[in-house]
Design a protein around this motif. Sequence first.
Motif, PDB file in Angstrom:
ATOM      1  N   HIS A   1       0.650 -12.499  10.132  1.00 45.40           N
ATOM      2  CA  HIS A   1       1.916 -11.550  10.164  1.00 45.40           C
ATOM      3  C   HIS A   1       2.202 -10.644   8.650  1.00 45.40           C
ATOM      4  O   HIS A   1       2.636  -9.649   8.234  1.00 45.40           O
ATOM      5  CB  HIS A   1       3.899 -12.176   9.908  1.00 45.40           C
ATOM      6  CG  HIS A   1       4.376 -12.188   9.774  1.00 45.40           C
ATOM      7  ND1 HIS A   1       4.699 -10.411  10.978  1.00 45.40           N
ATOM      8  CD2 HIS A   1       5.485 -11.238   8.706  1.00 45.40           C
ATOM      9  CE1 HIS A   1       5.756 -10.393  10.383  1.00 45.40           C
ATOM     10  NE2 HIS A   1       6.172 -10.408   9.197  1.00 45.40           N
TER      11      HIS A   1
ATOM     12  N   ASP B   1      -0.500  -8.282   8.283  1.00 43.04           N
ATOM     13  CA  ASP B   1       0.106  -7.109   8.745  1.00 43.04           C
ATOM     14  C   ASP B   1       0.758  -5.753   8.276  1.00 43.04           C
ATOM     15  O   ASP B   1       0.914  -5.310   8.317  1.00 43.04           O
ATOM     16  CB  ASP B   1       0.292  -7.371  10.797  1.00 43.04           C
ATOM     17  CG  ASP B   1      -0.886  -7.667  11.492  1.00 43.04           C
ATOM     18  OD1 ASP B   1      -1.898  -7.805  10.933  1.00 43.04           O
ATOM     19  OD2 ASP B   1       0.116  -8.136  12.358  1.00 43.04           O
ATOM     20  N   LEU B   2       1.918  -6.724   7.686  1.00 44.77           N
ATOM     21  CA  LEU B   2       2.804  -7.001   6.703  1.00 44.77           C
ATOM     22  C   LEU B   2       2.348  -5.347   5.385  1.00 44.77           C
ATOM     23  O   LEU B   2       2.581  -4.910   5.110  1.00 44.77           O
ATOM     24  CB  LEU B   2       3.582  -7.685   5.922  1.00 44.77           C
ATOM     25  CG  LEU B   2       5.457  -6.702   5.272  1.00 44.77           C
ATOM     26  CD1 LEU B   2       5.930  -5.873   5.956  1.00 44.77           C
ATOM     27  CD2 LEU B   2       5.619  -8.401   4.977  1.00 44.77           C
TER      28      LEU B   2
ATOM     29  N   ARG C   1      -1.021  -4.016   5.698  1.00 49.51           N
ATOM     30  CA  ARG C   1      -1.586  -3.037   6.353  1.00 49.51           C
ATOM     31  C   ARG C   1      -0.361  -2.000   5.734  1.00 49.51           C
ATOM     32  O   ARG C   1      -0.498  -0.890   5.476  1.00 49.51           O
ATOM     33  CB  ARG C   1      -1.828  -3.602   7.261  1.00 49.51           C
ATOM     34  CG  ARG C   1      -2.770  -2.424   7.845  1.00 49.51           C
ATOM     35  CD  ARG C   1      -3.676  -2.320   9.380  1.00 49.51           C
ATOM     36  NE  ARG C   1      -5.150  -3.548   9.236  1.00 49.51           N
ATOM     37  CZ  ARG C   1      -4.021  -4.530   9.236  1.00 49.51           C
ATOM     38  NH1 ARG C   1      -3.694  -5.286   9.941  1.00 49.51           N
ATOM     39  NH2 ARG C   1      -5.978  -5.262   9.186  1.00 49.51           N
ATOM     40  N   LYS C   2       0.848  -1.970   6.354  1.00 50.42           N
ATOM     41  CA  LYS C   2       2.127  -1.934   6.781  1.00 50.42           C
ATOM     42  C   LYS C   2       2.802  -0.630   5.061  1.00 50.42           C
ATOM     43  O   LYS C   2       2.463   0.953   5.684  1.00 50.42           O
ATOM     44  CB  LYS C   2       3.160  -2.258   7.878  1.00 50.42           C
ATOM     45  CG  LYS C   2       4.049  -1.097   8.445  1.00 50.42           C
ATOM     46  CD  LYS C   2       4.904  -1.863   9.446  1.00 50.42           C
ATOM     47  CE  LYS C   2       5.850  -2.004   9.160  1.00 50.42           C
ATOM     48  NZ  LYS C   2       6.862  -2.521   9.434  1.00 50.42           N
ATOM     49  N   VAL C   3       2.927  -1.463   4.636  1.00 51.59           N
ATOM     50  CA  VAL C   3       3.151  -1.448   3.563  1.00 51.59           C
ATOM     51  C   VAL C   3       2.510  -0.580   2.778  1.00 51.59           C
ATOM     52  O   VAL C   3       2.747   0.293   2.250  1.00 51.59           O
ATOM     53  CB  VAL C   3       3.758  -2.638   2.610  1.00 51.59           C
ATOM     54  CG1 VAL C   3       3.590  -2.098   0.562  1.00 51.59           C
ATOM     55  CG2 VAL C   3       4.548  -3.403   2.647  1.00 51.59           C
TER      56      VAL C   3
ATOM     57  N   GLY D   1       0.711   1.607   3.878  1.00 52.28           N
ATOM     58  CA  GLY D   1       0.011   2.848   5.035  1.00 52.28           C
ATOM     59  C   GLY D   1      -0.796   2.656   5.840  1.00 52.28           C
ATOM     60  O   GLY D   1      -0.970   4.806   6.680  1.00 52.28           O
ATOM     61  N   GLY D   2      -0.647   1.614   6.212  1.00 51.32           N
ATOM     62  CA  GLY D   2      -1.738   1.273   7.750  1.00 51.32           C
ATOM     63  C   GLY D   2      -3.105   1.103   7.103  1.00 51.32           C
ATOM     64  O   GLY D   2      -3.558   1.121   8.287  1.00 51.32           O
ATOM     65  N   GLU D   3      -3.401   1.046   5.570  1.00 50.74           N
ATOM     66  CA  GLU D   3      -5.223   0.939   5.689  1.00 50.74           C
ATOM     67  C   GLU D   3      -5.533   0.352   4.766  1.00 50.74           C
ATOM     68  O   GLU D   3      -4.676   0.309   4.175  1.00 50.74           O
ATOM     69  CB  GLU D   3      -5.148   2.542   5.815  1.00 50.74           C
ATOM     70  CG  GLU D   3      -7.348   2.442   5.625  1.00 50.74           C
ATOM     71  CD  GLU D   3      -8.044   1.780   6.320  1.00 50.74           C
ATOM     72  OE1 GLU D   3      -8.067   0.160   6.218  1.00 50.74           O
ATOM     73  OE2 GLU D   3      -7.877   1.946   7.402  1.00 50.74           O
TER      74      GLU D   3
ATOM     75  N   HIS E   1       4.634  -1.764  -4.552  1.00 50.72           N
ATOM     76  CA  HIS E   1       4.614  -2.914  -3.749  1.00 50.72           C
ATOM     77  C   HIS E   1       4.817  -3.629  -4.259  1.00 50.72           C
ATOM     78  O   HIS E   1       3.721  -4.513  -4.505  1.00 50.72           O
ATOM     79  CB  HIS E   1       4.242  -2.067  -2.601  1.00 50.72           C
ATOM     80  CG  HIS E   1       4.381  -0.757  -2.163  1.00 50.72           C
ATOM     81  ND1 HIS E   1       5.806  -0.238  -1.314  1.00 50.72           N
ATOM     82  CD2 HIS E   1       3.001   0.482  -2.737  1.00 50.72           C
ATOM     83  CE1 HIS E   1       5.435   1.218  -1.424  1.00 50.72           C
ATOM     84  NE2 HIS E   1       3.869   1.318  -2.134  1.00 50.72           N
TER      85      HIS E   1
ATOM     86  N   ARG F   1       9.661  -6.614   0.074  1.00 51.11           N
ATOM     87  CA  ARG F   1       9.647  -7.063   1.153  1.00 51.11           C
ATOM     88  C   ARG F   1       9.540  -8.816   1.134  1.00 51.11           C
ATOM     89  O   ARG F   1       8.452  -9.493   0.357  1.00 51.11           O
ATOM     90  CB  ARG F   1       8.831  -6.803   2.096  1.00 51.11           C
ATOM     91  CG  ARG F   1       8.606  -4.568   2.075  1.00 51.11           C
ATOM     92  CD  ARG F   1       9.724  -4.903   3.315  1.00 51.11           C
ATOM     93  NE  ARG F   1       9.546  -4.982   4.101  1.00 51.11           N
ATOM     94  CZ  ARG F   1       8.765  -4.240   5.209  1.00 51.11           C
ATOM     95  NH1 ARG F   1       8.732  -2.938   4.792  1.00 51.11           N
ATOM     96  NH2 ARG F   1       8.742  -4.435   6.317  1.00 51.11           N
TER      97      ARG F   1
ATOM     98  N   ASN G   1      14.475  -6.066   4.850  1.00 48.07           N
ATOM     99  CA  ASN G   1      14.039  -4.762   3.449  1.00 48.07           C
ATOM    100  C   ASN G   1      15.897  -4.233   3.239  1.00 48.07           C
ATOM    101  O   ASN G   1      16.654  -4.938   3.840  1.00 48.07           O
ATOM    102  CB  ASN G   1      14.030  -3.102   4.189  1.00 48.07           C
ATOM    103  CG  ASN G   1      12.371  -4.029   4.775  1.00 48.07           C
ATOM    104  OD1 ASN G   1      11.897  -4.975   5.163  1.00 48.07           O
ATOM    105  ND2 ASN G   1      12.249  -3.017   6.182  1.00 48.07           N
TER     106      ASN G   1
END
Length: 439
Positions: free
Chosen positions: A301, A304-305, A307-309, A311-313, A411, A432, A438
């Motif tokens: 998790h 994944d978080l 990666r999301k923070v 911008g997906g990559e 971040h 986060r 959030n």
Amino acid sequence: MTLRLSVIGTGYLGATHAACMAELGFEVIGIDVDPNKVAILQTGKVPFYEPGLDEVLERNIAAGRLHFSTSIQEAAEFADIHFICVGTPQLAGAQKADMSQVFGSVEALAPYLKPNSLVVGKSTVPVGTANEIELRLKATAATGVEVAWNPEFLREGFAVEDTLRPDRLVVGVRSQRAEDLLREVYAPLLEINTPFLVTDFPTAELVKVAANSFLATKISFINAMAEVCEAAGADVTELAQAIGYDPRIGNRFLAAGLGFGGGCLPKDIRAFMARAGELGADEALMFLREVDQINLRRRTHTVDLARKVLGGEFVGKSVTVLGATFKPNSDDVRDSPSLDIAVAMSNAGAKVKVHDPKGLANAARVYPNMAYEQDVLKALDGADLIIHGTEWNEYRELDPAAVAKVVNSRHIIDGRNTLDPQAWRNAGFTYRALGRPNA
Ligand code: UDX
């Protein structure tokens, strides 16, 4: 005549036990198969990081009560009581314990043991081991050699304190003589009213794995609540505080975050399930599979978080992971959640830098290709994302404004819920955390 003790295996458990037994006034020999480790210990230095252990070790070596050797024959001839403190790691490719060090050391000791010696197991083992050792010793050792089981509950980082002031002592014995000998060893601890529980072999063995299973379950329980909090927009730290006021629940071991790691909890619950299966009691421990899964899911998790923070990559992004050890105040990186996610992000293409106050040498031994940095601000330099993976005090004391000046993007993911969200947000960071809403 004062009892003489041997301690076989000088890892976190054995080195601490040897030094602390000498501190209680006994003459002690510590044995290890690794000549380097023995050479370091013999000079009064601890070959790993454990707060406070150096002083106890040094003092007792200087007093002539403690020495180390690689010769198990020397241990057998020197001592009356032998503590088996070797490791029982997870067997490669299986979920059960690798018992080769336990049986190997007992077999090496057996032919040299003096009559009436007591062999005391402290390692965490599958239930039934004490009985098996007794059978083997009956066949190969001198007359009157006995076995006892005395599980160890020490925590890394507090090993000396936990050994000299334990919550309780548990001894599994088959004779009054074995009980009396252990009462003599632990007399100074009995004087400070340490509860002393005398049981049979299987109960003593099970106490240890039951205790670790309970602790693991407590952590996974709160991490399961964190998952629900994430879905519902609630705050798991407030929830933990609120349920913890109920003394039946208690507030300790309710810290949600990246979950448990280390050389004990993960492999102990797996070995316990495997042993229960062998005994036909596998249904009883099905829930531990879920405990393990919840725990591992926190790591995926978090990746994944991240990666999301970002911008997906991950590719082309710099991530700094604060913490390599499985917990603070230790240099132990075995099954470390923090290091595990660092490796996962690196494999996914991120440029990962890892900082840790004490664990970098061990981390580099396991993952030589990762980038490590000893200076925390240098580690943070140019980061697109910071992940707080191990709750060392040093990280709580970081000044977010100073960190803001060196990073590339502001971040941070707090994997341990111990940083001050407001302070980081005030410095312009998106903060986060696991199981918390959030901003
Ligand atoms: C554990 C047991 O506590 C000890 O009694 C036993 O003898 C050996 O195993 P240890 O492995 O040193 O000791 O670590 P512990 O302090 O129990 O922490 C285990 C893991 O759980 C760490 O990764 C820690 O970060 C994590 N943890 C602990 C949480 O995630 N939340 C908590 O609330 C407490």
